[in-house]
Design a protein around this motif. Structure first.
Motif, PDB file in Angstrom:
ATOM      1  N   TYR A  29      25.857  49.713 -61.224  1.00  0.00           N
ATOM      2  CA  TYR A  29      25.473  48.558 -62.021  1.00  0.00           C
ATOM      3  C   TYR A  29      24.649  47.620 -61.162  1.00  0.00           C
ATOM      4  O   TYR A  29      24.972  47.398 -59.998  1.00  0.00           O
ATOM      5  N   SER A  65      28.374  56.153 -61.196  1.00  0.00           N
ATOM      6  CA  SER A  65      27.665  55.132 -61.977  1.00  0.00           C
ATOM      7  C   SER A  65      27.400  53.946 -61.083  1.00  0.00           C
ATOM      8  O   SER A  65      28.190  53.659 -60.188  1.00  0.00           O
ATOM      9  N   ASN A  82      32.110  47.264 -69.362  1.00  0.00           N
ATOM     10  CA  ASN A  82      30.907  46.502 -69.687  1.00  0.00           C
ATOM     11  C   ASN A  82      31.224  45.128 -70.277  1.00  0.00           C
ATOM     12  O   ASN A  82      30.427  44.208 -70.144  1.00  0.00           O
ATOM     13  N   LYS A 127      33.970  52.905 -69.761  1.00  0.00           N
ATOM     14  CA  LYS A 127      32.690  52.206 -69.596  1.00  0.00           C
ATOM     15  C   LYS A 127      32.528  51.035 -70.542  1.00  0.00           C
ATOM     16  O   LYS A 127      31.930  50.024 -70.179  1.00  0.00           O
ATOM     17  N   ASP A 140      23.058  45.833 -72.076  1.00  0.00           N
ATOM     18  CA  ASP A 140      23.455  47.042 -72.819  1.00  0.00           C
ATOM     19  C   ASP A 140      23.225  48.304 -71.995  1.00  0.00           C
ATOM     20  O   ASP A 140      23.532  49.399 -72.450  1.00  0.00           O
ATOM     21  N   HIS A 141      22.626  48.172 -70.842  1.00  0.00           N
ATOM     22  CA  HIS A 141      22.280  49.329 -70.001  1.00  0.00           C
ATOM     23  C   HIS A 141      21.452  50.320 -70.819  1.00  0.00           C
ATOM     24  O   HIS A 141      21.829  51.468 -71.009  1.00  0.00           O
ATOM     25  N   SER A 142      20.321  49.828 -71.321  1.00  0.00           N
ATOM     26  CA  SER A 142      19.447  50.686 -72.127  1.00  0.00           C
ATOM     27  C   SER A 142      18.029  50.681 -71.556  1.00  0.00           C
ATOM     28  O   SER A 142      17.680  49.808 -70.747  1.00  0.00           O
ATOM     29  N   HIS A 170      16.141  49.709 -67.866  1.00  0.00           N
ATOM     30  CA  HIS A 170      17.280  49.183 -67.109  1.00  0.00           C
ATOM     31  C   HIS A 170      18.303  50.279 -66.853  1.00  0.00           C
ATOM     32  O   HIS A 170      18.869  50.389 -65.764  1.00  0.00           O
ATOM     33  N   LYS A 171      18.540  51.080 -67.876  1.00  0.00           N
ATOM     34  CA  LYS A 171      19.489  52.179 -67.721  1.00  0.00           C
ATOM     35  C   LYS A 171      18.952  53.179 -66.694  1.00  0.00           C
ATOM     36  O   LYS A 171      19.687  53.631 -65.806  1.00  0.00           O
ATOM     37  N   GLU A 172      17.656  53.483 -66.821  1.00  0.00           N
ATOM     38  CA  GLU A 172      17.056  54.420 -65.846  1.00  0.00           C
ATOM     39  C   GLU A 172      17.207  53.880 -64.426  1.00  0.00           C
ATOM     40  O   GLU A 172      17.460  54.632 -63.489  1.00  0.00           O
ATOM     41  N   GLU A 226      19.567  51.958 -63.255  1.00  0.00           N
ATOM     42  CA  GLU A 226      20.943  52.084 -62.780  1.00  0.00           C
ATOM     43  C   GLU A 226      21.278  53.547 -62.467  1.00  0.00           C
ATOM     44  O   GLU A 226      22.011  53.827 -61.515  1.00  0.00           O
ATOM     45  N   GLU A 227      20.704  54.453 -63.240  1.00  0.00           N
ATOM     46  CA  GLU A 227      20.932  55.870 -62.937  1.00  0.00           C
ATOM     47  C   GLU A 227      20.248  56.269 -61.623  1.00  0.00           C
ATOM     48  O   GLU A 227      20.791  57.031 -60.827  1.00  0.00           O
TER      49      GLU A 227
END
Ligand SMILES: *Cc1c(COP(=O)(O)O)cnc(C)c1O
Length: 712
Positions: free
Chosen positions: A214, A212, A390, A386, A192-194, A197-199, A201-202
């Motif tokens: 992944y 972006s 995804n 996006k 979910d890129h949350s 994990h999201k941090e 990828e950022e």
């Protein structure tokens, strides 16, 4: 991690009582204290020992130079200065980003100072560690008990079995404690890129100059499929580099798309060339579309950058010229290009986004940076959907990703940041160039043959060296100017046997023999061509490894010139077939393989095999469906002509598909078959020299077969 350096000078500083007290306090707090003898010694220590987490020095003695030197090595490293007398702050110091703390000389302050140092050390570690990895480590340190997957429960299950215990002991506790399930909310989700994990990828996107990014835990093989399946809907046409990785063939077997191909060149050494500039123009693409059944103008194109032999494109030209919405650079081999200016304008993420276009770069982090196998990244620049992207991401991602791979992918990014990262890449480049010069020196000093390096005459400037149409060293005919560049890190050595004008000499030393010898010495060559060997100078290559390789090459020459027996010189090869190799000497072996290569006129064959492509009869997708329906049969390799191949046929090396599923080898493209037959014949003659060819099956009687579609 906690090594603390105290800069001593003339034996005075560290004898001082305050330093002695501090030493004791630091040791009590778990630090190891070291004393470089002077500033030079300190720089070397910092360079060689990344675990140094602080430096203490005398402000009255050292300040500006010391700070700027350390800054160039690691701008985040905490520095501590004892300031005693007048102590002014040099104004130019304020320009430097420094992590600088001052203390006064005084007695009985040591525990206080050690406490402050400890705080600064913790802050330093916090700063250099990337977000997901930090969260994962914190989670492990908290040692929660869970009742979910993975079933080994932080390693406990392994320790209930003898075999399991051996396995557990080998990897050690943290490997298991950090292998946690996806259901830990505090760690977020890769799918979910949350959360962290999201941090992560950022953080990666910022580091790699992408809009972006992944994290892909199943290699660039998967990254390529994700990108391809999102960018090319069923029924559309895709424009694919013929020198593509097999994952792109698999993508075309999964997705019902029609391929047309960029046609790269190949030189006389069998080195993969680039795609000529004209191939990117609308006119040439239109011609290909017109010549291919059911093809329409492509919306998605994929280019291998760099090529397998380390050639990078002028990507700006491609981005400006190529008229497809999606341009994908498969950069599996070059995840480091954003960290040295010699790669500017030669990689997918350099430069700005362009309206109406989306640029992708897929990278195998694990191949040339420091990460676990399968660590890969997709970088994107430009506007894309996006949510749909995804779906493609999740379609190819396990619902239980390995967090160790995620953390190592992110850590690879952390390692590339700042001056420490730049220095790592710069050192690799410098080391590769020194190695190149060393080979050249040995060659010039040699009384007879020696290995040559595939590179321009002059390599005195540190850059990606242009393949100049006026030069002959590269062996490419009619090459475009300002189009392709050789990456210094990818070192190709040439063995005697062939020259840049495609002429084969009377005698030769096939590279496969050198590769076998190096293998005996524990050196694995990245890729072996007919008369060339590729070595990668990644950041893991240190001076001693480079020296070992040089030694092994000179030892090879000595043994070869002495004409040792195969039994002595290449014992593992001998053991593959002692009766065959009994009494044979290495020069006889080399000449035998060389003569076979000459018989087949390898240089001509190479040109031709890649010049006329086999004919597309049905799409790779359709051919695969036929195979699943059982409408295929096995025929002898020699009968491949005028039949439609069911499989991709891919000799390794170089690992690019020669025939794709659904293609027919015709009379004009017959050199493809001759090339395969040459590889098979060498393997049949010389045990241990069989080429691994995906899609060609060796039979018990020594013959080879291929799978073709049944004729109705
Ligand atoms: C190795 C490679 C891949 C696949 O990468 P993995 O990380 O091994 O899955 C894709 N493209 C190219 C050009 C490669 O060399």
């Amino acid at each position: 991690m906690n090594i603390f350096a105290i800069l001593n000078h003339s034996g005075v500083f560290f004898k001082e009582e305050p330093v002695r007290e501090l030493h004791a306090s630091l040791e009590k707090a778990g630090y190891k204290v070291v004393y470089p003898v002077d500033a030079q010694d300190l720089y070397k220590m910092i360079e060689m020992n990344p675990r140094i987490c602080g430096v203490l020095f005398d402000w009255d003695k050292y300040s500006l130079d010391l700070c700027s030197e350390i800054n160039a090595l690691n701008e985040k490293l905490p520095l501590y200065a004892f300031a005693n007398q007048h102590s002014t702050l040099d104004i130019s110091l304020t320009d430097l980003r420094l992590n600088l703390h001052f203390f006064e000389y005084a007695l009985d302050m040591a525990d206080d100072i050690a406490l402050k140092i400890n705080q600064a050390t913790e802050e330093y570690k916090d700063q250099i560690m990337p977000p997901f990895t930090k969260a994962l480590f914190k989670y492990v340190e908290e040692g929660k008990y869970t009742f979910c997957t993975p079933g080994h429960m932080g390693g406990t299950a392994f320790q209930k079995s003898p075999a399991g215990s051996i396995f557990y002991d080998f990897y050690g506790p943290n490997a298991f404690k950090a292998d946690v399930s996806i259901s830990m909310p505090e760690l977020g989700s890769l799918l979910d890129h949350s959360g962290p994990h999201k941090e992560a990828e950022e953080y990666i996107a910022r580091t790699f100059n992408a809009d972006s990014s992944y994290i892909v835990t199943n290699g660039t093989s998967t990254s390529n499929k994700i990108v391809g399946m999102y960018s090319a809907p069923a029924g559309s046409t895709v424009l694919v580099d013929r020198n593509c990785h097999k994952s792109l063939t698999h993508m075309m077997m999964m997705s019902d798309v029609t391929p047309i191909y960029f046609r790269p060149t190949r030189n006389a050494y069998g080195i993969l060339g680039g795609i000529p500039q004209s191939e990117f123009t609308r006119e040439v693409i239109e011609q290909k579309v017109a010549a291919t059944p059911n093809a329409t103008m492509p919306g998605y194109a994929v280019i291998t950058n760099s090529t397998y032999d380390g050639l990078l494109y002028n990507t700006q030209y491609i981005k400006e010229t190529l008229d497809t919405k999606y341009i994908h650079f498969d950069s599996a081999w070059v995840p480091y290009t954003n960290f040295n200016k010699i790669y500017e304008g030669k990689c997918g993420m350099s430069g700005e986004a362009m309206p109406g276009k989306v640029f992708y770069e897929t990278q195998s982090t694990h191949k040339l940076l420091a990460a676990f196998s399968q660590a890969s990244m997709i970088h994107v620049k430009g506007e894309f959907d996006k949510e749909s992207f995804n779906e493609a991401f999740m379609m190819h991602t396990s619902t239980s990703p390995q967090y160790g791979i995620v953390a190592s992918t992110e850590t690879a990014a952390a390692m590339m940041r700042g001056n420490t990262g730049k220095k790592l890449i710069q050192d690799s480049i410098d080391r590769a160039i020194r190695f190149r010069k060393e080979i050249k020196r040995l060659q010039s000093e040699s009384d007879s043959w020696f290995f040559d390096v595939w590179q321009p005459e002059n390599i005195d400037t540190t850059e990606c060296w242009k393949l100049d149409p006026k030069d002959s060293w590269h062996g490419f005919k009619d090459i475009d100017d300002d189009h392709m560049y050789l990456d210094p890190i990818k070192v190709t050595l040439l063995t005697p046997g062939m020259n840049e004008n495609s002429e084969m000499s009377e005698t030769g030393i096939p590279a496969s023999i050198v590769a076998k010898y190096l293998d005996e010495r524990g050196i694995v060559v990245e890729k072996t061509g007919p008369y060339n060997l590729l070595f990668l100078f990644s950041i893991g290559i240190d001076k001693s490894k480079a020296m070992q390789l040089l030694r092994a090459l000179t030892d090879f020459k000595r043994g070869f010139d002495l004409n040792l027996t195969v039994k002595n010189f290449l014992p593992s090869l001998y053991n593959e077939d002692p009766s065959f190799y009994e009494g044979m000497r290495v020069q006889e072996l080399a000449q035998g393989i060389h003569d076979l290569t000459r018989k087949y006129r390898l240089p001509e064959l190479m040109f031709k095999a890649f010049d006329v492509l086999p004919e597309l009869k049905v799409t790779p997708h359709a051919a695969w469906q036929e195979e699943l329906r059982g409408n295929v049969e096995e025929v002898p390799l020699a009968d491949l002509v005028d039949r439609v191949s069911a499989n991709m046929i891919l000799p390794y090396p170089p690992g690019v598909p020669l025939v794709l599923p659904g293609e027919m080898v015709t009379a004009e493209s017959r050199p493809v078959l001759d090339f395969l037959e040459m590889l098979c014949e060498i393997g049949a003659h010389y045990p241990g020299f069989e080429t691994d060819i995906h899609g060609v099956y060796a039979q018990k009687d020594g013959s080879y077969t291929v799978k073709v579609l049944k004729q109705n």
